[in-house]
Design an enzyme around this catalytic site. Structure first.
Site, PDB file in Angstrom:
ATOM      1  N   ASN A 190       0.867  -1.179   0.000  1.00  0.00           N
ATOM      2  CA  ASN A 190       0.000   0.000   0.000  1.00  0.00           C
ATOM      3  C   ASN A 190       0.909   1.237   0.000  1.00  0.00           C
ATOM      4  O   ASN A 190       1.477   1.580   1.023  1.00  0.00           O
ATOM      5  CB  ASN A 190      -0.894  -0.013   1.253  1.00  0.00           C
ATOM      6  N   LYS A 242       0.031   4.227  -0.325  1.00  0.00           N
ATOM      7  CA  LYS A 242      -0.653   5.419   0.205  1.00  0.00           C
ATOM      8  C   LYS A 242      -0.400   6.595  -0.754  1.00  0.00           C
ATOM      9  O   LYS A 242      -0.329   6.390  -1.965  1.00  0.00           O
ATOM     10  CB  LYS A 242      -0.203   5.714   1.635  1.00  0.00           C
ATOM     11  N   HIS A 291      -9.596   0.895   4.573  1.00  0.00           N
ATOM     12  CA  HIS A 291      -8.350   1.173   5.293  1.00  0.00           C
ATOM     13  C   HIS A 291      -8.651   2.137   6.444  1.00  0.00           C
ATOM     14  O   HIS A 291      -9.469   3.050   6.304  1.00  0.00           O
ATOM     15  CB  HIS A 291      -7.311   1.772   4.340  1.00  0.00           C
ATOM     16  N   GLU A 323      -7.159   4.606   7.535  1.00  0.00           N
ATOM     17  CA  GLU A 323      -6.973   6.037   7.219  1.00  0.00           C
ATOM     18  C   GLU A 323      -8.190   6.581   6.481  1.00  0.00           C
ATOM     19  O   GLU A 323      -8.584   7.735   6.682  1.00  0.00           O
ATOM     20  CB  GLU A 323      -5.675   6.232   6.406  1.00  0.00           C
ATOM     21  N   GLU A 380      -5.633  -5.125  10.499  1.00  0.00           N
ATOM     22  CA  GLU A 380      -4.631  -4.080  10.737  1.00  0.00           C
ATOM     23  C   GLU A 380      -4.969  -3.355  12.037  1.00  0.00           C
ATOM     24  O   GLU A 380      -5.804  -2.431  12.036  1.00  0.00           O
ATOM     25  CB  GLU A 380      -4.651  -3.062   9.593  1.00  0.00           C
ATOM     26  N   GLY A 436       2.028   2.285  10.754  1.00  0.00           N
ATOM     27  CA  GLY A 436       2.955   3.406  10.609  1.00  0.00           C
ATOM     28  C   GLY A 436       3.600   3.848  11.913  1.00  0.00           C
ATOM     29  O   GLY A 436       4.222   4.899  11.979  1.00  0.00           O
ATOM     30  N   SER A 472       3.108  -2.084  10.533  1.00  0.00           N
ATOM     31  CA  SER A 472       4.555  -2.088  10.765  1.00  0.00           C
ATOM     32  C   SER A 472       5.194  -3.458  10.527  1.00  0.00           C
ATOM     33  O   SER A 472       6.120  -3.854  11.240  1.00  0.00           O
ATOM     34  CB  SER A 472       4.873  -1.554  12.163  1.00  0.00           C
TER      35      SER A 472
END
Ligand code: PEP
Length: 252
Positions: free
Chosen positions: A9, A11, A96, A98, A168, A174, A214
């Site tokens: 991904n 992003k 996701h 985000e 996730e 991150g 991560s």
């Protein structure tokens, strides 16, 4: 045997030139090696058509990072599932954290996106996971079960067979803070049991469940050795061949 997958991904990273170079370098680095997993790269929308010409007949398959919850029409700035399919895309990341946190995507909205993706023969990589406060309150299983139920459990068993899940934990994305191997396995086994309750164990056993948060060269092997972890959705470490290739090679 369910599919083993390493999905990148990107992003909102990489210009077109950088993206083309990364995929070309990755393809060259894998040349002549035995690769034991499927490799999916999810760049920003604008690079998909260009990358499709590079990946046309190779091992790397392309995915988008999102699609619209509407089929077509006056929705400025949106990209539809039909458009993605028309440029040769096979996968789409949906839900996701985000997108959920910064763009207000709800379970109901995601249910529409999933339906549209499947109608256009795109395989959703459907992300689920709890935030830190939910993990600390010990309600991570309830959170994840609700995300799955409200967005996916209207699907028929046949439709569900096209879903890839990505667990996730949001607190690990991150942050450099990975779930332990035990935490990952516990949640993946729970997710598989949730699928089995709804669709039966045959469907559950065929569903690939990726870990994201991560994941890197140092922890991929341990994470992927768990019986219910079928690969990874990789953010930061997917942005360079040197950090991505060892993750792919963790499936030795
Ligand atoms: C992600 O954004 O899906 C992700 C897993 O990111 P990172 O690997 O950087 O934690």
């Amino acid at each position: 045997m369910r599919e083993k997958i390493v999905a990148s991904n990107w992003k909102m990273n990489k210009t077109l030139y950088e993206g083309l170079n990364l995929v070309r370098d990755l393809q060259m680095a894998m040349n002549g090696k035995t690769i034991n997993c499927n490799i999916i790269v999810c760049p920003p929308f604008i690079h998909l058509a260009s990358l499709a010409t590079l990946t046309f007949s190779g091992i790397v398959r392309l995915g988008a990072q999102n699609c619209s919850d509407k089929a077509s029409g006056a929705y400025t700035g949106e990209v539809s599932a039909a458009m993605l399919a028309s440029v040769g895309i096979h996968y789409v990341i949906l839900g996701h954290s985000e997108r959920r946190a910064y763009y207000g995507e709800t379970n109901a909205m995601l249910k529409e996106k999933v339906k549209l993706a499947l109608n256009h023969v795109l395989q959703p990589i459907f992300c689920i996971g709890e935030v830190l406060a939910e993990r600390e309150a010990g309600i991570q299983k309830e959170v994840v079960e609700k995300q799955i139920r409200e967005s996916l459990f209207d699907l028929s068993a046949k439709e569900f067979g096209n879903i890839v899940l990505a667990y996730e934990p949001v607190w690990a994305i991150g942050t450099g803070k990975t779930a332990t191997s035990e935490q990952a396995q516990e949640m993946h086994a729970f997710i598989r049991a949730t699928i089995a309750d709804k669709y039966g164990s045959a469907v559950a056993e065929e569903t690939s469940i990726l870990y994201g948060g991560s994941c890197n060269a140092g922890n991929a092997k341990e994470l992927f050795t768990n019986p219910d972890v079928d690969g990874g959705l990789i953010g930061g470490a997917s942005l360079a061949v040197e950090t991505l290739l060892p993750i792919i090679e963790a499936f030795s």
